[in-house]
Design an enzyme around this catalytic site. Structure first.
Site, PDB file in Angstrom:
ATOM      1  N   ASP A  53     -22.523 -29.207  -4.958  1.00  0.00           N
ATOM      2  CA  ASP A  53     -22.629 -28.568  -3.651  1.00  0.00           C
ATOM      3  C   ASP A  53     -23.481 -29.411  -2.699  1.00  0.00           C
ATOM      4  OD1 ASP A  53     -23.001 -26.928  -1.509  1.00  0.00           O
ATOM      5  OD2 ASP A  53     -23.627 -25.168  -2.659  1.00  0.00           O
TER       6      ASP A  53
ATOM      7  N   ARG B  70     -18.960 -22.315  -3.060  1.00  0.00           N
ATOM      8  CA  ARG B  70     -20.390 -22.068  -3.296  1.00  0.00           C
ATOM      9  C   ARG B  70     -20.538 -21.170  -4.525  1.00  0.00           C
ATOM     10  NH1 ARG B  70     -22.442 -23.405   1.837  1.00  0.00           N
ATOM     11  NH2 ARG B  70     -24.397 -23.981   0.870  1.00  0.00           N
TER      12      ARG B  70
ATOM     13  N   TYR C 295     -20.811 -15.692   2.765  1.00  0.00           N
ATOM     14  CA  TYR C 295     -21.110 -16.282   4.072  1.00  0.00           C
ATOM     15  C   TYR C 295     -21.275 -15.190   5.134  1.00  0.00           C
ATOM     16  CZ  TYR C 295     -20.100 -21.138   2.825  1.00  0.00           C
ATOM     17  OH  TYR C 295     -20.135 -22.395   2.294  1.00  0.00           O
TER      18      TYR C 295
ATOM     19  N   GLN D 165     -22.320 -25.609  -8.416  1.00  0.00           N
ATOM     20  CA  GLN D 165     -23.648 -25.847  -7.845  1.00  0.00           C
ATOM     21  C   GLN D 165     -24.070 -27.324  -7.840  1.00  0.00           C
ATOM     22  OE1 GLN D 165     -26.247 -23.093  -9.759  1.00  0.00           O
ATOM     23  NE2 GLN D 165     -26.839 -22.161  -7.817  1.00  0.00           N
TER      24      GLN D 165
ATOM     25  N   SER E 211     -25.408 -27.696   0.195  1.00  0.00           N
ATOM     26  CA  SER E 211     -26.724 -27.164  -0.177  1.00  0.00           C
ATOM     27  C   SER E 211     -27.751 -28.274  -0.327  1.00  0.00           C
ATOM     28  CB  SER E 211     -26.641 -26.392  -1.498  1.00  0.00           C
ATOM     29  OG  SER E 211     -25.999 -25.167  -1.291  1.00  0.00           O
TER      30      SER E 211
HETATM   31  P1  NAD Z   1     -24.874 -21.276   6.604  1.00  0.00           P
HETATM   32  O1  NAD Z   1     -25.407 -22.650   6.883  1.00  0.00           O
HETATM   33  O2  NAD Z   1     -23.437 -21.017   6.782  1.00  0.00           O
HETATM   34  O3  NAD Z   1     -25.683 -20.245   7.541  1.00  0.00           O
HETATM   35  C1  NAD Z   1     -27.089 -20.195   7.531  1.00  0.00           C
HETATM   36  C2  NAD Z   1     -27.561 -18.770   7.611  1.00  0.00           C
HETATM   37  O4  NAD Z   1     -27.339 -18.253   8.906  1.00  0.00           O
HETATM   38  C3  NAD Z   1     -26.871 -17.813   6.647  1.00  0.00           C
HETATM   39  O5  NAD Z   1     -27.835 -17.251   5.789  1.00  0.00           O
HETATM   40  C4  NAD Z   1     -26.247 -16.769   7.576  1.00  0.00           C
HETATM   41  O6  NAD Z   1     -26.260 -15.472   7.027  1.00  0.00           O
HETATM   42  C5  NAD Z   1     -27.144 -16.863   8.774  1.00  0.00           C
HETATM   43  N1  NAD Z   1     -26.589 -16.292  10.016  1.00  0.00           N
HETATM   44  C6  NAD Z   1     -25.317 -16.364  10.486  1.00  0.00           C
HETATM   45  N2  NAD Z   1     -25.221 -15.701  11.660  1.00  0.00           N
HETATM   46  C7  NAD Z   1     -26.455 -15.213  11.955  1.00  0.00           C
HETATM   47  C8  NAD Z   1     -26.983 -14.459  13.026  1.00  0.00           C
HETATM   48  N3  NAD Z   1     -26.223 -14.060  14.050  1.00  0.00           N
HETATM   49  N4  NAD Z   1     -28.290 -14.127  12.979  1.00  0.00           N
HETATM   50  C9  NAD Z   1     -29.058 -14.519  11.944  1.00  0.00           C
HETATM   51  N5  NAD Z   1     -28.632 -15.248  10.898  1.00  0.00           N
HETATM   52  C10 NAD Z   1     -27.334 -15.588  10.895  1.00  0.00           C
HETATM   53  O7  NAD Z   1     -25.319 -20.762   5.186  1.00  0.00           O
HETATM   54  P2  NAD Z   1     -25.586 -21.583   3.840  1.00  0.00           P
HETATM   55  O8  NAD Z   1     -26.987 -21.975   3.781  1.00  0.00           O
HETATM   56  O9  NAD Z   1     -24.552 -22.638   3.741  1.00  0.00           O
HETATM   57  O10 NAD Z   1     -25.332 -20.459   2.765  1.00  0.00           O
HETATM   58  C11 NAD Z   1     -24.169 -19.643   2.848  1.00  0.00           C
HETATM   59  C12 NAD Z   1     -24.076 -18.694   1.680  1.00  0.00           C
HETATM   60  O11 NAD Z   1     -23.742 -19.394   0.502  1.00  0.00           O
HETATM   61  C13 NAD Z   1     -25.344 -17.956   1.381  1.00  0.00           C
HETATM   62  O12 NAD Z   1     -25.016 -16.664   0.933  1.00  0.00           O
HETATM   63  C14 NAD Z   1     -25.939 -18.712   0.245  1.00  0.00           C
HETATM   64  O13 NAD Z   1     -26.839 -17.952  -0.521  1.00  0.00           O
HETATM   65  C15 NAD Z   1     -24.670 -19.019  -0.514  1.00  0.00           C
HETATM   66  N6  NAD Z   1     -24.804 -20.123  -1.431  1.00  0.00           N
HETATM   67  C16 NAD Z   1     -24.466 -19.921  -2.733  1.00  0.00           C
HETATM   68  C17 NAD Z   1     -24.579 -20.950  -3.650  1.00  0.00           C
HETATM   69  C18 NAD Z   1     -24.215 -20.758  -5.060  1.00  0.00           C
HETATM   70  O14 NAD Z   1     -24.109 -19.662  -5.533  1.00  0.00           O
HETATM   71  N7  NAD Z   1     -23.962 -21.817  -5.784  1.00  0.00           N
HETATM   72  C19 NAD Z   1     -25.017 -22.195  -3.228  1.00  0.00           C
HETATM   73  C20 NAD Z   1     -25.345 -22.369  -1.882  1.00  0.00           C
HETATM   74  C21 NAD Z   1     -25.221 -21.326  -0.993  1.00  0.00           C
END
Ligand code: NAD
Length: 384
Positions: A134, A126, A232, A131, A137
Site C-alpha cells: 500500500d 486498502r 473511504y 498492506q 499509505s
Molecule cells: P484519504 O486520503 O482518502 O482521506 C483522508 C481523510 O479525510 C479520511 O480519513 C477521510 O475520512 C477524511 N475526510 C474526507 N472528507 C472529509 C471532510 N469533509 N471533513 C473531514 N474529513 C474528511 O484517506 P486515507 O488516509 O487514504 O485512508 C482511507 C481509508 O482507508 C481509511 O479508512 C483508512 O483507515 C483506510 N486504510 C486501510 C488500510 C488497511 O486496512 N490496510 C490501509 C490504509 C488505509
C-alpha cells in the site's frame, strides 16, 4: 526476466522506485535488474551502490524502457525530449507506478493502446493482505509527519509547554482535519512535539484511533452515511457540509496550527476552511494544507506556495514524500517488491486476475482498459 528502474524526469520528484538493498534481494532471487544511470542520485543512492547490489547501470534511456519486462517508476510517465516516455515500452511489458488513472485516464488509454499491462499503485486495495504493497499509505504517512515539521518551523511560537526561569510557555494548539493515514501520523508527530491536539473527521470510526494517540476528537453528528463499504469517505450533503463548517470554525479560530488532510477519492478535495474562517483566525496562525494538489481544503491555498493572508500563513505543499526521498524510496521499494511477488512466479511473469489485488491494480491489459472506474473517468472527460 528484466526489471528496470527508470530515472524520474519531473523536477519535483526526488524519489526512486528501488533502492540498492531491494535490488540486492531481487538479484538474489534470480532477477536481472537494470537501473538508469543517475536514477537514485536525488535520493542519495549512487550508481556505484546499485552496481554493488548487482544491478546493471544503463545510460541509454530508450534501451532501458524498451528491454524491460517490468518497468518501475514513482511518478506517472511524462514526456522526454518531446516524446512520451511510454512510447519506448515494448508490447506485453508491465509498467508499475503511480499513474493517477482517475485524474488522467488518457494515460491509461495510451498504455492500453501500446498493449502494456499498467499497474497503478493508487489502485492497490486498502485491505489487510495488501498492506505491505500500500504505497498510498506509506507515502501519506511521510506527508503527515513532514506537515507538522513544516508547521512547527513556520509557527512564531514553541510547540511544547515549557516552564522556564523566564516564565511559562503554553503548548501550541493544533487542529487536524481528516484522520486518515496522513492525519493520524500528523497527530502522532504533533503530540511528540508536545502540542495539544484536536482532530476532526466525518468518519466517526476514527474516533478511537485519534484518542489512542492522545488527541481529542471533535464529534459532529451528521444524519447520513459518511463512509463507503471500503472505508473511504463519501462526499457529504450540503447540509452536512454546513454543519461541519460551523463546528470547525470555532476550533480553527482558536488554533495556532491547522493541518488539513481531507480527501474524497476521485473528487476535488472538500472545502473545510473558508475565507471567512481565515479572516477570523489569530495572526501568526499557520495552516498546512496537504490537499493542495487536489484543490485544497482551505479556500486560500495556492498549491506549491506559502502565502500570508490577514497575518495567517497558508502553506500548500506539493509532493511532500519527495522531500524525504531516502525513506520515501525505501518504503516505496518495499511496496513494489511485495507486489512483484504476486506477479513473478519462477522468474516468469504471471498476471493472475483471480487475485483481488492484481485484479484491482492492473488498469490496462491486452490492449484494453480493465478498470470500470477508469473507463467511467474517460467517458466523463469525453462528455465535457
Ligand atoms: P484519504 O486520503 O482518502 O482521506 C483522508 C481523510 O479525510 C479520511 O480519513 C477521510 O475520512 C477524511 N475526510 C474526507 N472528507 C472529509 C471532510 N469533509 N471533513 C473531514 N474529513 C474528511 O484517506 P486515507 O488516509 O487514504 O485512508 C482511507 C481509508 O482507508 C481509511 O479508512 C483508512 O483507515 C483506510 N486504510 C486501510 C488500510 C488497511 O486496512 N490496510 C490501509 C490504509 C488505509
Amino acid at each position: 526476466m528484466k526489471i528496470s528502474v527508470a530515472k524520474e524526469i519531473e523536477v519535483c520528484e526526488r524519489r526512486v522506485a528501488l533502492i540498492p538493498d531491494t535490488v540486492a534481494r531481487l538479484v538474489k532471487q534470480g532477477c536481472e535488474v537494470c537501473v538508469e544511470s543517475g536514477a537514485g542520485e536525488r535520493s542519495f543512492f549512487s550508481d556505484r551502490l546499485y552496481e554493488e547490489a548487482g544491478a546493471t547501470i544503463v545510460t541509454d534511456t530508450d534501451k532501458l524502457w524498451g528491454e524491460a519486462d517490468i518497468l518501475l517508476k514513482v511518478s506517472p510517465p511524462g514526456e522526454r525530449d518531446g516524446k512520451p516516455e511510454i512510447d519506448s515500452l515494448k508490447e506485453g511489458s508491465i509498467l508499475i507506478s503511480f499513474l493517477n488513472p482517475l485524474g488522467n485516464p488518457q494515460l491509461a488509454q495510451q498504455l492500453a493502446e501500446r498493449k502494456v499491462s499498467a499497474i497503478s499503485m493508487e489502485m492497490i486495495p486498502r485491505t489487510t493482505r495488501a498492506q505491505s504493497m500500500d504505497a498510498l499509505s506509506s507515502q501519506a504517512s511521510l506527508a503527515g509527519y513532514k506537515s507538522v515539521l513544516i508547521a512547527a518551523a513556520a509557527l512564531p511560537k514553541y510547540f511544547p509547554m515549557l516552564t522556564t526561569a523566564a516564565g511559562t510557555i503554553a503548548p501550541a494548539k493544533v487542529f487536524i482535519m481528516g484522520a486518515g493515514v496522513a492525519g493520524l501520523q500528523a497527530i502522532a508527530t504533533a503530540r511528540r512535539l508536545g502540542s495539544v491536539v484536536e482532530a476532526f473527521d466525518i468518519r466517526p470510526a476514527v474516533k478511537e484511533e485519534v484518542q489512542s494517540l492522545g488527541a481529542k476528537f471533535l464529534e459532529v453528528k451528521l444524519d447520513e452515511e459518511t463512509a463507503t463499504a471500503g472505508g473511504y469517505a463519501k462526499e457529504i450533503s450540503e447540509e452536512s457540509k454546513r454543519r461541519t463548517q460551523e463546528a470547525v470554525a470555532q476550533r480553527v479560530a482558536n488554533a495556532d496550527v491547522v493541518i488539513t488532510t481531507a480527501q474524497v477519492p476521485g473528487r476535488k478535495a472538500p472545502l473545510l476552511v473558508t475565507e471567512e474562517m481565515v479572516a477570523q483566525m489569530k495572526p501568526g496562525t499557520v495552516i498546512v494544507d496537504l490537499a493542495a494538489e487536489q484543490g485544497g481544503n482551505c479556500a486560500c491555498t495556492e498549491p506549491g506556495k506559502d502565502i500570508v493572508k490577514d497575518g495567517v500563513t497558508i502553506i500548500g505543499p506539493i509532493n511532500l514524500p519527495s522531500s524525504m526521498p531516502v525513506h520515501a524510496s525505501q518504503l516505496y521499494a518495499k511496496n513494489l517488491t511485495s507486489l512483484m511477488k504476486l506477479l513473478v512466479k519462477d522468474n516468469a511473469l504471471e498476471l493472475n486476475f483471480d487475485d483481488d489485488i492484481v485484479d484491482a491494480a492492473c488498469v490496462t491489459h491486452g490492449g484494453e482498459i480493465r478498470s470500470e472506474r477508469v473507463k467511467q473517468a474517460l467517458e466523463t472527460l469525453a462528455v465535457k
